[in-house]
Design a protein around this motif. Sequence first.
Motif, mmCIF file in Angstrom:
data_model
loop_
_atom_site.group_PDB
_atom_site.id
_atom_site.type_symbol
_atom_site.label_atom_id
_atom_site.label_comp_id
_atom_site.label_asym_id
_atom_site.label_seq_id
_atom_site.Cartn_x
_atom_site.Cartn_y
_atom_site.Cartn_z
ATOM 1 N N GLU A 1 16.532 34.481 5.406
ATOM 2 C CA GLU A 1 16.845 33.340 6.215
ATOM 3 C C GLU A 1 16.300 33.074 7.382
ATOM 4 O O GLU A 1 17.002 33.453 8.327
ATOM 5 N N ARG B 1 13.970 27.747 6.485
ATOM 6 C CA ARG B 1 14.681 26.616 6.720
ATOM 7 C C ARG B 1 13.871 25.299 6.985
ATOM 8 O O ARG B 1 14.202 24.314 6.440
ATOM 9 N N ARG C 1 12.263 24.265 3.772
ATOM 10 C CA ARG C 1 12.988 24.096 2.508
ATOM 11 C C ARG C 1 12.521 25.432 1.656
ATOM 12 O O ARG C 1 12.340 24.691 0.395
#
Length: 634
Positions: free
Chosen positions: A473, A478, A481
């Motif tokens: 993560e 992020r 995506r």
Amino acid sequence: MASSDTAPAHAADTASGTGSGTAPGAASDTASGAAPEALEVLRRVFGYESFRGQQQAIIDQVVAGGDALVLMPTGGGKSLCYQIPSLVREGTGVVVSPLIALMQDQVDALSELGVRAGFLNSTQDPDQRREVERAYLAGELDLLYLAPERLLTEQTMRLLDNGRIALFAIDEAHCVSQWGHDFRPSYLGLSELHERWPQVPRIALTATATKATHAEIASRLKLEEAGQFVASFDRPNIQYRIAPKNDPKKQLLNLLRTEHAGDAGIVYCLSRASVEKTAQFLNDNGIEALPYHAMLDDRTRAANQARFLREEGLVVVATIAFGMGIDKPDVRFVAHLDLPKSVEGYYQETGRAGRDGLPSTAWLAYGLQDVVQQRKMIDTSEGDSAHKRRLATHLDAMLALCETVECRRSQLLAYFGQTGEPCGNCDTCLEPPQSWDGTIAAQKLLSAVYRLHHERRQKFGAGQVIDILLGKETEKIRQHRHDQLTVYGIGTELQDGEWRGVVRQLLAQGLLAVEGDYGTLVLTESSGEVLGQRRKVMLRREPEKAAKAARVSKSKAAVDLPAEAVPVFEQLRAWRAATAKEQGVPAYVIFHDSTLRQIAATAPATLSELGTISGVGENKLAKYGQQVLDALAG
């Protein structure tokens, strides 16, 4: 002398503590059948009782006026193959060498043996050059060293015409190979020698050549009809080890502290910046290291090279510009912090270790970034597609050596067309790695690259692809995506380092490629075979612990000596160091460790007894004999 093996260096190559009294080489041969004059020179000048390996056949060929092409490993005794014929035949042996910076040392070493040697190069003033030319014309030189650029001038050609040439020795003959690792354009002109002096025998010598390079040397130098002599390329005293790269400067420091404290060695780096940083790092950590690369001024480069040759226990950190012709017999390790471009280059560089026959280490730190960097360098290199294919072929062979689960020495010999049994002394023999079926892992990784490219029109490097497989993560994941990709988090069975090993090996096998300045991963034509389940992928799993080195005692120079002889040996070394410093020559020019070991072990009491020691020729006995006896008595 001009090759990586000068005459005195052969003394170290000779017995490795055995006191055999034979000249250096591979397997021992008797002296019967050798030309009587050649054998007499071997004994009187060099201090050896008999030839070894193919030396006798090569020397007989050249003495009789025949041409020869000699492939013999560093430390195998190549120099004797032209030095002795130069002393036996009438006239002066002309040695073609690319090593201007070392010619003075080469001539000094021969002078210690009582051989009349000289050189002509740009380091001399006009008076010095005129004196060498006069000596040649007067028949007062046994050997004359010239760089190819100077030899091929009309002025030098006319000079040679006016004297008597015994032979031409073309040293470092692999420099004629246009796509080799040490190509010198001037070497291409050396085919003129036979046209201008058809009656003068030629001997071309190199320490490394594949069958293709061998054929190219023979063709370019017009030596197809010459006697072809190929010795074994095995150097059994060198332990080959390739370690997964993990902070390589610290890995190197650990190697030097735990295994090679106080030893002389060479560390090779790909870039000048890396050379400077690594040398500084070693100095900061208490290991005296000198940099050597093309951007240093000539004075500094020459001074660093001279210190390495003359002082004991120094480390040189260098680009591959350093080392050819270096005749230091007691280099105990050669380390590579970057992947060499070819097996030939790797073999040539590692061969500078252990010329005295004592245990030595060839250590390479190798990682994913090496593969990415080398592939990118090939893609951006000058030259046509055929040239790039040659470079890629060289790299593929080097990667295969790094990734093998078999004996590294056997694979190295196979590259040069020779066979060998598992050696029991390389890392894969000492700690055998396992191969494992990495097909599913390969499919996962290739699938991640495919989906990034085809679903997102994106390309990323190995780090991001691995983060996706591990389900990390991160801000980058992020932002793009990537956590929504179907391959996100499907690779948690392997750790980060293991995935990097998978990427590295897929690159090595051509199942993955890199492109662009940022080393992004792309698929190849072969990737579809794996994704389509038509190809199985076997991968190398690193041992949990690195191979333990087969180490010798700290008093390495005194290997095989009885305990009572060790202090005598050290006493002789101290005498030799003082003598060498006084004369301004490297210590090994006086006597090699192998000779001093034999003296320490046998303790000769008279000059006559000392004269029977291997490596003590007539001139050295006269010059140093009484000093040695005094040192023993003291």
